[in-house]
Design a protein around this motif. Structure first.
Motif, PDB file in Angstrom:
ATOM      1  N   GLY A 241      -2.342 -11.246  29.651  1.00  0.00           N
ATOM      2  CA  GLY A 241      -1.771 -12.836  29.799  1.00  0.00           C
ATOM      3  C   GLY A 241      -2.979 -14.199  29.379  1.00  0.00           C
ATOM      4  N   HIS A 242      -3.851 -13.526  28.919  1.00  0.00           N
ATOM      5  CA  HIS A 242      -5.285 -14.632  28.524  1.00  0.00           C
ATOM      6  C   HIS A 242      -5.563 -14.141  26.760  1.00  0.00           C
ATOM      7  CE1 HIS A 242      -5.517 -15.498  32.612  1.00  0.00           C
ATOM      8  NE2 HIS A 242      -5.343 -14.329  32.991  1.00  0.00           N
ATOM      9  N   PRO A 243      -4.416 -14.568  26.126  1.00  0.00           N
ATOM     10  CA  PRO A 243      -4.801 -14.261  24.531  1.00  0.00           C
ATOM     11  C   PRO A 243      -6.290 -14.775  23.940  1.00  0.00           C
ATOM     12  CG  PRO A 243      -3.057 -15.542  24.792  1.00  0.00           C
ATOM     13  CD  PRO A 243      -3.339 -15.248  26.133  1.00  0.00           C
ATOM     14  N   GLY A 244      -6.475 -16.110  24.799  1.00  0.00           N
ATOM     15  CA  GLY A 244      -7.912 -16.930  24.178  1.00  0.00           C
ATOM     16  C   GLY A 244      -8.964 -15.945  24.635  1.00  0.00           C
ATOM     17  N   SER A 245      -8.907 -14.871  25.736  1.00  0.00           N
ATOM     18  CA  SER A 245     -10.366 -14.207  25.631  1.00  0.00           C
ATOM     19  C   SER A 245     -10.573 -13.135  24.974  1.00  0.00           C
ATOM     20  CB  SER A 245      -9.984 -13.640  27.117  1.00  0.00           C
ATOM     21  OG  SER A 245      -8.970 -12.534  27.122  1.00  0.00           O
ATOM     22  N   ALA A 246      -9.737 -12.884  24.066  1.00  0.00           N
ATOM     23  CA  ALA A 246     -10.130 -11.904  22.887  1.00  0.00           C
ATOM     24  C   ALA A 246     -11.238 -12.239  22.333  1.00  0.00           C
ATOM     25  CB  ALA A 246      -8.991 -11.743  21.868  1.00  0.00           C
ATOM     26  N   GLY A 247     -11.546 -13.536  21.733  1.00  0.00           N
ATOM     27  CA  GLY A 247     -12.769 -13.587  20.847  1.00  0.00           C
ATOM     28  C   GLY A 247     -14.181 -13.677  21.929  1.00  0.00           C
ATOM     29  N   LEU A 248     -13.798 -13.949  23.083  1.00  0.00           N
ATOM     30  CA  LEU A 248     -14.998 -14.000  24.098  1.00  0.00           C
ATOM     31  C   LEU A 248     -15.265 -12.504  24.274  1.00  0.00           C
ATOM     32  CD1 LEU A 248     -13.986 -16.537  26.803  1.00  0.00           C
ATOM     33  CD2 LEU A 248     -15.619 -16.642  24.824  1.00  0.00           C
ATOM     34  N   LEU A 249     -14.344 -11.564  24.556  1.00  0.00           N
ATOM     35  CA  LEU A 249     -14.683 -10.126  24.564  1.00  0.00           C
ATOM     36  C   LEU A 249     -15.428  -9.625  23.386  1.00  0.00           C
ATOM     37  CD1 LEU A 249     -11.403  -8.795  26.191  1.00  0.00           C
ATOM     38  CD2 LEU A 249     -13.697  -8.948  27.085  1.00  0.00           C
ATOM     39  N   TYR A 250     -14.954  -9.927  22.106  1.00  0.00           N
ATOM     40  CA  TYR A 250     -15.515  -9.449  20.755  1.00  0.00           C
ATOM     41  C   TYR A 250     -16.982  -9.954  20.786  1.00  0.00           C
ATOM     42  CZ  TYR A 250     -15.522  -7.101  16.417  1.00  0.00           C
ATOM     43  OH  TYR A 250     -16.007  -6.318  15.490  1.00  0.00           O
ATOM     44  N   ALA A 251     -17.221 -11.246  21.273  1.00  0.00           N
ATOM     45  CA  ALA A 251     -18.430 -11.937  21.010  1.00  0.00           C
ATOM     46  C   ALA A 251     -19.513 -11.004  22.145  1.00  0.00           C
ATOM     47  CB  ALA A 251     -18.471 -13.296  21.693  1.00  0.00           C
ATOM     48  N   VAL A 252     -18.903 -10.584  23.314  1.00  0.00           N
ATOM     49  CA  VAL A 252     -19.865  -9.813  24.026  1.00  0.00           C
ATOM     50  C   VAL A 252     -20.282  -8.448  23.156  1.00  0.00           C
ATOM     51  CG1 VAL A 252     -19.968  -8.281  26.083  1.00  0.00           C
ATOM     52  CG2 VAL A 252     -18.825 -10.430  26.186  1.00  0.00           C
ATOM     53  N   PHE A 253     -19.455  -7.985  22.665  1.00  0.00           N
ATOM     54  CA  PHE A 253     -19.549  -6.587  21.715  1.00  0.00           C
ATOM     55  C   PHE A 253     -20.733  -6.851  20.658  1.00  0.00           C
ATOM     56  CE2 PHE A 253     -18.131  -3.675  18.225  1.00  0.00           C
ATOM     57  CZ  PHE A 253     -18.216  -2.783  18.785  1.00  0.00           C
ATOM     58  N   GLY A 254     -20.647  -8.254  20.024  1.00  0.00           N
ATOM     59  CA  GLY A 254     -21.265  -8.406  18.976  1.00  0.00           C
ATOM     60  C   GLY A 254     -22.916  -8.913  19.480  1.00  0.00           C
ATOM     61  N   ILE A 255     -22.669  -9.691  20.720  1.00  0.00           N
ATOM     62  CA  ILE A 255     -24.185  -9.886  21.198  1.00  0.00           C
ATOM     63  C   ILE A 255     -25.003  -8.570  21.711  1.00  0.00           C
ATOM     64  CG2 ILE A 255     -25.310 -10.962  23.108  1.00  0.00           C
ATOM     65  CD1 ILE A 255     -22.992 -13.240  22.918  1.00  0.00           C
ATOM     66  N   GLY A 256     -24.215  -7.546  22.181  1.00  0.00           N
ATOM     67  CA  GLY A 256     -24.927  -6.469  22.611  1.00  0.00           C
ATOM     68  C   GLY A 256     -25.426  -5.597  21.455  1.00  0.00           C
ATOM     69  N   SER A 257     -24.541  -5.685  20.264  1.00  0.00           N
ATOM     70  CA  SER A 257     -25.092  -5.188  19.051  1.00  0.00           C
ATOM     71  C   SER A 257     -26.435  -5.789  18.388  1.00  0.00           C
ATOM     72  CB  SER A 257     -24.185  -4.906  17.940  1.00  0.00           C
ATOM     73  OG  SER A 257     -24.502  -4.384  16.829  1.00  0.00           O
ATOM     74  N   ALA A 258     -26.411  -7.133  18.652  1.00  0.00           N
ATOM     75  CA  ALA A 258     -27.357  -8.015  18.042  1.00  0.00           C
ATOM     76  C   ALA A 258     -28.823  -7.725  18.652  1.00  0.00           C
ATOM     77  CB  ALA A 258     -27.179  -9.495  18.262  1.00  0.00           C
ATOM     78  N   LEU A 259     -28.328  -7.495  20.088  1.00  0.00           N
ATOM     79  CA  LEU A 259     -29.705  -7.228  20.839  1.00  0.00           C
ATOM     80  C   LEU A 259     -30.460  -5.832  20.658  1.00  0.00           C
ATOM     81  CD1 LEU A 259     -28.633  -8.960  24.286  1.00  0.00           C
ATOM     82  CD2 LEU A 259     -30.498  -9.768  22.419  1.00  0.00           C
ATOM     83  N   ALA A 260     -29.581  -4.936  20.527  1.00  0.00           N
ATOM     84  CA  ALA A 260     -30.073  -3.637  20.139  1.00  0.00           C
ATOM     85  C   ALA A 260     -30.674  -3.549  18.849  1.00  0.00           C
ATOM     86  CB  ALA A 260     -28.730  -2.632  20.197  1.00  0.00           C
ATOM     87  N   GLY A 261     -30.106  -4.233  17.946  1.00  0.00           N
ATOM     88  CA  GLY A 261     -30.606  -4.361  16.683  1.00  0.00           C
ATOM     89  C   GLY A 261     -32.041  -4.843  16.672  1.00  0.00           C
ATOM     90  N   ALA A 262     -32.141  -5.989  17.345  1.00  0.00           N
ATOM     91  CA  ALA A 262     -33.556  -6.514  17.281  1.00  0.00           C
ATOM     92  C   ALA A 262     -34.611  -5.487  18.030  1.00  0.00           C
ATOM     93  CB  ALA A 262     -33.601  -7.878  18.299  1.00  0.00           C
ATOM     94  N   ALA A 263     -34.118  -4.792  19.133  1.00  0.00           N
ATOM     95  CA  ALA A 263     -35.190  -3.943  20.051  1.00  0.00           C
ATOM     96  C   ALA A 263     -35.396  -2.663  18.811  1.00  0.00           C
ATOM     97  CB  ALA A 263     -34.467  -3.379  20.971  1.00  0.00           C
ATOM     98  N   CYS A 264     -34.658  -2.303  17.779  1.00  0.00           N
ATOM     99  CA  CYS A 264     -35.156  -1.008  16.909  1.00  0.00           C
ATOM    100  C   CYS A 264     -36.442  -1.473  16.062  1.00  0.00           C
ATOM    101  CB  CYS A 264     -34.036  -1.080  15.911  1.00  0.00           C
ATOM    102  SG  CYS A 264     -32.312  -0.220  16.595  1.00  0.00           S
TER     103      CYS A 264
END
Length: 401
Positions: A241-264
């Protein structure tokens, strides 16, 4: 210290310009969906147009890479930036006509997409080898993976903000970025010496077809995961019931990946590239399984953060292995072939996950991710075992001779 050393190689202006240059690609799919849906009134047709754009991009990337290796990065980057701006302008114009013209313009915009990621990575490779600093190449690839992930967070967010101004605004912004960022970035790239172009025309080094095909399939598996996650998150947000949260959830996914990429960049040198490939393919599978468990346990935001951390290290391994196996005069086309697997895999993941989401909700959509990740792990293990077998055979031949 590693990133500080990297800053001194191309100059500080290279980094913001290179980041902005890739934003049109990060916005293109969603911007096309918004524009075509508003013009046609059909989500199904908008999805078809976005799929046509993605498939055309997968076909056009290797062509652009081949031309870049033959005629220089500056020329191909400049021509594709101008052609892509023209194609997107045609798409805006077509939105006032009919569906056939919109579909054609969407495909043309994918076909002409500048291959900014491969051009940057090959530029780093040549620049660092020329400066006798090949040790910084893993750091450069870590930075590029981080920049990619941040762009894929910023791009959809930018589309969302601009859509409030009208459905054409995101596409018009992409055109502006192409002309004000991608074009200047392309003009800053070296054209390549005439001697190099003559030598590459005279004797083209053959590409290692089987290893490159394996890398392409590995990237397609990653794209399938992206498509499944995008679809699964959308279905989850709608079901909650919160369709607007999809972008925020995918942003969490992308931010986690960005931090891991920097740590490599700080991975120990003794952790070899092929060991990284298998290790990060295994963690990718664990991350995909975490998504399934998180959806069922009503803890998807935390699962998205954990799964995102497994993405960039795997992608960095793919880019580095492809750059290593490609001949020096075919590096750009090799990387564009690798990247072509991404949009094809994403389209596949979206189609499969969409079919399952219609029948089983978000839980069905997320099941596609671990299947694709398992395929990625099998490919990684096969690639490493095949390399070990070839190495032993070569040593045996040298010993007998």
């Amino acid at each position: 210290m590693a990133y500080r050393s990297l800053l001194r190689v191309p100059g500080a202006a290279f980094f913001p310009l290179g980041f902005l240059a890739r934003l049109p690609y990060a916005t293109s799919s969603l911007a096309t969906l918004v524009l075509v849906q508003a013009a046609s009134g059909s989500y199904a047709f908008a999805g078809l147009a976005a799929a046509a754009q993605g498939i055309a991009n997968a076909l056009g990337g290797p062509i652009a890479g081949t031309l870049a290796d033959r005629h220089g990065h500056r020329l191909v980057g400049t021509v594709t930036a101008l052609a892509n701006a023209a194609a997107l302008t045609a798409l805006v114009a077509a939105s006032h006509t009919g569906r056939a013209s919109m579909l054609t313009a969407a495909a043309l915009s994918g076909l002409t997409q500048p291959p900014v990621g491969p051009l940057i990575r090959v530029h780093w490779s040549r620049l660092l080898h020329a400066r006798a600093r090949p040790d910084l190449l893993p750091t450069a690839f870590s930075y590029e993976a981080t920049a990619d992930e941040i762009s894929f967070v910023a791009g959809p967010a930018l589309v969302g903000l601009l859509t409030a101004l009208g459905p054409t605004a995101p596409t018009l912004a992409a055109i502006a970025l192409l002309l004000l960022a991608t074009l200047p970035f392309a003009l800053s790239l070296p054209q390549g010496s005439s001697e190099h172009r003559q030598s590459t025309r005279a004797a083209r080094t053959p590409l290692p077809r089987l290893p490159l095909a394996a890398m392409f399939l590995a990237m397609a598996a990653m794209g399938t995961i992206f498509g499944a996650v995008q679809t699964g998150v959308t279905a989850y947000a709608n079901d909650s019931g919160h369709p607007g949260s999809a972008g925020l959830l995918y942003a969490v996914f992308g931010i986690g990946s960005a931090l891991a990429g920097a740590a490599c960049a700080w991975l120990p040198a003794g952790f070899s590239l092929r060991r990284r490939y298998v290790t990060f393919a295994a963690t990718l599978l664990l991350g995909a399984l975490t998504l399934v468990a998180g959806e069922r346990g009503h803890a998807l935001p935390a699962a998205m953060a954990v799964a995102g951390v497994t993405v960039a290290p795997y992608l960095i391994s793919l880019y580095a292995l492809t750059e290593r196996l490609a001949p020096a005069d075919r590096a750009t086309v090799a990387l564009t072939i690798l990247c072509a697997g991404g949009p094809l895999g994403t389209a596949t993941g979206q189609a499969l996950a969409g079919y399952l989401a219609d029948r089983h909700g978000s839980a069905g959509a997320f099941l596609v991710a671990p299947v694709a990740a398992a395929a990625a792990l099998l490919l990684a293990v096969a690639a490493v075992l095949g390399h070990a077998t070839r190495t032993r055979s070569e040593r045996s031949v040298r010993t007998r001779s």
